[in-house]
Design a protein around this motif. Sequence first.
Motif: not given
Length: 205
Positions: A165-169, A174-184, A187-193
Amino acid sequence: MRFVYALRSKGVTDKRVLTAMERIDRRAFVRGLFAHRAEEDMPLPIACGQTISQPSVVGLMTQALDVQPRNKVLEIGTGSGYQAAVLSQLGRRVYTIDRHRRLAREAEATFESLGLTNITVITGDGSRGLPEQAPFDRIIVTAAAEDPPGPLLAQLREGGIMVVPVGQSDTVQRLIRVERTASGFEYTELRAVRFVPLVEGIAGD
């Protein structure tokens, strides 16, 4: 069955996740005044001013994490231990860190009573991750950071996934899904939390 139906209605459709959540009784993780509400889809207060997330949010975060049977998973923010217990049904090994000694101790005792042997509980500063066990296939953060924490991103294996979850408390996060790839990182935004903030250091309890 009603529990699974409630999860499905909120968007938790992954069969493996639903099976894992059916196996882990949330009642084992809620003590005291609110124990009778353990099966309701709502966050509940636990010790040390923390909360146990509502089951649908646990389900959606677990689904987004896409844990595979051979995965090594890191959880930041053990809390009651409920999320780690669900993850233990899906991956090979779960490491979970909490800054509150009391929560870590109580979660460990609960895991023992449930016979969950593939979870390692650590009292520590979750914002730093667990470098000595890195890299991880999956990382889940159950407290909100202003940005996905750099030390945690660094401990994610290529091809690995982090859900945070990313954002000021005090605002919507926003709930974020981060995938690490060969190039970096992708980021995918999923929903408010809404989560408690990620705090550095170890609590004095």
